[in-house]
Design a protein around this motif. Structure first.
Motif, PDB file in Angstrom:
ATOM      1  N   GLN A   1      -0.642   7.555 -19.121  1.00 38.46           N
ATOM      2  CA  GLN A   1      -0.157   6.627 -18.012  1.00 38.46           C
ATOM      3  C   GLN A   1      -0.666   5.272 -18.457  1.00 38.46           C
ATOM      4  OE1 GLN A   1      -1.520   9.590 -17.432  1.00 38.46           O
ATOM      5  NE2 GLN A   1      -1.183  10.410 -15.508  1.00 38.46           N
ATOM      6  N   ALA A   2      -1.927   5.198 -18.815  1.00 38.45           N
ATOM      7  CA  ALA A   2      -2.272   3.761 -19.087  1.00 38.45           C
ATOM      8  C   ALA A   2      -1.395   3.061 -20.362  1.00 38.45           C
ATOM      9  CB  ALA A   2      -3.880   3.922 -19.710  1.00 38.45           C
ATOM     10  N   VAL A   3      -1.168   3.705 -21.242  1.00 35.42           N
ATOM     11  CA  VAL A   3      -0.580   3.427 -22.425  1.00 35.42           C
ATOM     12  C   VAL A   3       1.001   3.021 -22.338  1.00 35.42           C
ATOM     13  CG1 VAL A   3       0.286   3.491 -24.799  1.00 35.42           C
ATOM     14  CG2 VAL A   3      -1.796   4.551 -24.154  1.00 35.42           C
ATOM     15  N   ALA A   4       1.586   3.888 -21.373  1.00 38.69           N
ATOM     16  CA  ALA A   4       2.990   3.736 -20.861  1.00 38.69           C
ATOM     17  C   ALA A   4       2.681   2.364 -19.900  1.00 38.69           C
ATOM     18  CB  ALA A   4       3.363   4.916 -19.966  1.00 38.69           C
ATOM     19  N   ASP A   5       1.865   2.141 -19.130  1.00 38.94           N
ATOM     20  CA  ASP A   5       1.802   0.739 -18.499  1.00 38.94           C
ATOM     21  C   ASP A   5       1.740  -0.203 -19.224  1.00 38.94           C
ATOM     22  OD1 ASP A   5       1.892   2.258 -16.121  1.00 38.94           O
ATOM     23  OD2 ASP A   5      -0.228   2.291 -15.577  1.00 38.94           O
TER      24      ASP A   5
ATOM     25  N   ASP B   1       4.873  13.422 -26.858  1.00 37.14           N
ATOM     26  CA  ASP B   1       6.158  13.738 -27.566  1.00 37.14           C
ATOM     27  C   ASP B   1       6.809  12.173 -28.180  1.00 37.14           C
ATOM     28  OD1 ASP B   1       7.447  12.334 -25.690  1.00 37.14           O
ATOM     29  OD2 ASP B   1       7.986  14.192 -24.525  1.00 37.14           O
ATOM     30  N   GLN B   2       7.689  12.302 -28.682  1.00 37.92           N
ATOM     31  CA  GLN B   2       8.274  11.046 -29.471  1.00 37.92           C
ATOM     32  C   GLN B   2       8.735   9.906 -28.442  1.00 37.92           C
ATOM     33  OE1 GLN B   2      11.427  11.960 -32.217  1.00 37.92           O
ATOM     34  NE2 GLN B   2      11.552   9.819 -33.244  1.00 37.92           N
TER      35      GLN B   2
ATOM     36  N   ILE C   1       2.000  -3.132 -29.530  1.00 42.10           N
ATOM     37  CA  ILE C   1       0.920  -2.280 -29.942  1.00 42.10           C
ATOM     38  C   ILE C   1       0.735  -0.990 -28.924  1.00 42.10           C
ATOM     39  CG2 ILE C   1      -1.564  -2.569 -29.872  1.00 42.10           C
ATOM     40  CD1 ILE C   1      -1.301  -5.381 -30.423  1.00 42.10           C
ATOM     41  N   ALA C   2       1.119  -1.136 -27.622  1.00 40.39           N
ATOM     42  CA  ALA C   2       1.018   0.013 -26.943  1.00 40.39           C
ATOM     43  C   ALA C   2       2.157   1.196 -27.361  1.00 40.39           C
ATOM     44  CB  ALA C   2       1.341  -0.322 -25.547  1.00 40.39           C
ATOM     45  N   TRP C   3       3.321   0.661 -27.987  1.00 38.88           N
ATOM     46  CA  TRP C   3       4.234   1.575 -28.462  1.00 38.88           C
ATOM     47  C   TRP C   3       3.785   2.237 -29.960  1.00 38.88           C
ATOM     48  CZ3 TRP C   3       6.839   1.530 -33.294  1.00 38.88           C
ATOM     49  CH2 TRP C   3       7.850   2.678 -33.619  1.00 38.88           C
ATOM     50  N   SER C   4       3.089   1.618 -30.659  1.00 40.82           N
ATOM     51  CA  SER C   4       2.322   1.931 -31.848  1.00 40.82           C
ATOM     52  C   SER C   4       1.265   2.965 -31.564  1.00 40.82           C
ATOM     53  CB  SER C   4       1.894   0.666 -32.643  1.00 40.82           C
ATOM     54  OG  SER C   4       2.901  -0.147 -32.815  1.00 40.82           O
ATOM     55  N   ILE C   5       0.458   2.795 -30.692  1.00 42.98           N
ATOM     56  CA  ILE C   5      -0.412   3.813 -30.106  1.00 42.98           C
ATOM     57  C   ILE C   5       0.282   5.033 -29.853  1.00 42.98           C
ATOM     58  CG2 ILE C   5      -2.275   4.251 -28.185  1.00 42.98           C
ATOM     59  CD1 ILE C   5      -3.100   1.344 -28.313  1.00 42.98           C
ATOM     60  N   GLN C   6       1.425   4.912 -28.839  1.00 40.43           N
ATOM     61  CA  GLN C   6       2.098   6.138 -28.458  1.00 40.43           C
ATOM     62  C   GLN C   6       2.792   6.956 -29.925  1.00 40.43           C
ATOM     63  OE1 GLN C   6       5.303   4.633 -26.057  1.00 40.43           O
ATOM     64  NE2 GLN C   6       4.014   5.377 -24.194  1.00 40.43           N
ATOM     65  N   GLN C   7       2.844   6.147 -30.783  1.00 41.17           N
ATOM     66  CA  GLN C   7       3.419   6.820 -32.019  1.00 41.17           C
ATOM     67  C   GLN C   7       2.219   7.464 -32.968  1.00 41.17           C
ATOM     68  OE1 GLN C   7       6.894   7.015 -32.734  1.00 41.17           O
ATOM     69  NE2 GLN C   7       6.715   6.106 -30.775  1.00 41.17           N
ATOM     70  N   ILE C   8       1.173   6.686 -32.847  1.00 41.50           N
ATOM     71  CA  ILE C   8      -0.156   7.422 -33.339  1.00 41.50           C
ATOM     72  C   ILE C   8      -0.412   8.775 -32.962  1.00 41.50           C
ATOM     73  CG2 ILE C   8      -2.748   7.441 -33.660  1.00 41.50           C
ATOM     74  CD1 ILE C   8      -2.116   4.394 -34.274  1.00 41.50           C
ATOM     75  N   LEU C   9      -0.393   8.766 -31.356  1.00 45.23           N
ATOM     76  CA  LEU C   9      -0.578  10.162 -30.328  1.00 45.23           C
ATOM     77  C   LEU C   9       0.456  11.011 -30.781  1.00 45.23           C
ATOM     78  CD1 LEU C   9      -1.875   8.524 -27.147  1.00 45.23           C
ATOM     79  CD2 LEU C   9      -3.354   9.210 -29.110  1.00 45.23           C
ATOM     80  N   TYR C  10       1.694  10.626 -30.975  1.00 44.59           N
ATOM     81  CA  TYR C  10       2.798  11.547 -31.146  1.00 44.59           C
ATOM     82  C   TYR C  10       2.721  12.108 -32.651  1.00 44.59           C
ATOM     83  CZ  TYR C  10       7.405  12.828 -33.304  1.00 44.59           C
ATOM     84  OH  TYR C  10       8.362  13.195 -33.752  1.00 44.59           O
TER      85      TYR C  10
ATOM     86  N   PRO D   1      15.867  -0.661 -35.606  1.00 51.19           N
ATOM     87  CA  PRO D   1      14.479  -1.579 -35.281  1.00 51.19           C
ATOM     88  C   PRO D   1      14.207  -1.499 -33.605  1.00 51.19           C
ATOM     89  CG  PRO D   1      16.135  -3.047 -36.550  1.00 51.19           C
ATOM     90  CD  PRO D   1      16.848  -1.743 -36.167  1.00 51.19           C
ATOM     91  N   MET D   2      13.069  -1.451 -33.362  1.00 50.83           N
ATOM     92  CA  MET D   2      12.561  -1.429 -31.718  1.00 50.83           C
ATOM     93  C   MET D   2      12.155  -2.761 -31.696  1.00 50.83           C
ATOM     94  SD  MET D   2      12.356   1.608 -30.618  1.00 50.83           S
ATOM     95  CE  MET D   2      11.174   1.550 -29.174  1.00 50.83           C
ATOM     96  N   PHE D   3      12.586  -3.158 -30.390  1.00 53.92           N
ATOM     97  CA  PHE D   3      12.253  -4.541 -29.838  1.00 53.92           C
ATOM     98  C   PHE D   3      11.469  -4.460 -28.440  1.00 53.92           C
ATOM     99  CE2 PHE D   3      15.718  -5.488 -32.325  1.00 53.92           C
ATOM    100  CZ  PHE D   3      15.396  -6.449 -33.274  1.00 53.92           C
TER     101      PHE D   3
END
Length: 249
Positions: free
Chosen positions: A120-124, A170-171, A155-164, A145-147
């Motif tokens: 939840q923290a990363v999603a926020d 999930d993706q 950076i939060a999106w990049s963290i989600q990709q590391i955790l994925y 490309p992602m915007f």
């Protein structure tokens, strides 16, 4: 062996076989939410990743570290183990922003990870916006490309990709069920390597459509007109069977 009885018999009872003591039932304890008091001493396995993005100030490259550790819990009366992120580290001096805020954010993420609510923290953080325009960072599942609304969101999106890629999310950044995490950690212990997601489809240079490993365009649905396969062409679902239907008109 004979035993001499020297006193008066006043009663008797047939000896019953001893019954095994039932094992105590373990209380449920979700390993996803169990609190980790502090970062354990010693060495933790970590992922170090270089993140590249383009914003109002041009292209930037930063480094991010995420540490993981096994966490025990009880699910369905059985003791299980999963792998959870427990620490986020963003070396200072990489951005022109105030380093204290960057450090504070990483500390907050680490506390969220040890408290069991890092998803939840990363999603926020992905919802954080600024007034300097969109930030381009990464590619989506169709190699487009992602915007993002800010550097923080990128950076939060990049963290989600590391955790994925580690199998924790999930993706789309949603939490993977605990049963799946248990199976993935067991797979790692058995085979000696972590779970890995399937490779993203490559893109055909001529049409811009994603291509599967077999060389055929990857399908994204079914055509509502002829029930044929839909593929992504120029960012729009288009009928590959030839009827000409396109979601974009």
């Amino acid at each position: 062996m004979a035993v001499e009885i020297t006193s008066k018999i006043v009663g008797y009872r047939i000896k019953q076989p001893e019954r095994p003591t039932p094992e105590p039932v373990l209380a449920e304890e979700d390993p996803l939410t169990v609190r980790i008091p502090s970062r354990p001493e010693g060495t933790l396995e970590a992922v170090s990743e270089k993140i590249s993005y383009v914003g109002a100030e041009g292209r930037k490259k930063v480094y991010l570290l995420v540490s993981f550790m096994p966490v025990e819990g009880v699910v369905g009366g059985q003791r299980v183990v999963i792998e959870r992120p427990v620490e986020f580290f963003f070396p200072s001096g990489q951005l022109s922003s105030e380093h204290q805020w960057i450090t504070a954010t990483m500390r907050s993420l680490s506390l969220a990870a040890r408290g069991g609510y890092v998803t939840q923290a990363v999603a926020d953080l992905r919802k954080v916006a600024w007034d300097k325009g969109l930030v381009r960072c990464g590619m989506n599942r169709w190699n487009k490309p992602m915007f993002h609304d800010s550097e923080v969101a990128a950076i939060a999106w990049s963290i989600q990709q590391i955790l994925y890629r580690r199998g924790f999310l999930d993706q789309d950044g949603h939490q993977v069920p605990v049963e799946t995490l248990v199976a993935r950690y067991a797979h790692r212990m058995q085979h000696g390597h972590a779970w890995q997601p399937e490779e993203r489809p490559t893109v055909d240079e001529a049409s811009g459509a994603p291509v599967s490993a077999s060389g055929a365009p990857a399908t994204v649905g079914t055509c509502p007109e002829c029930r044929g396969d839909l593929i992504m062409m120029d960012g729009c679902p288009t009928c590959y069977a030839g009827c000409g239907w396109s979601k974009c008109g």
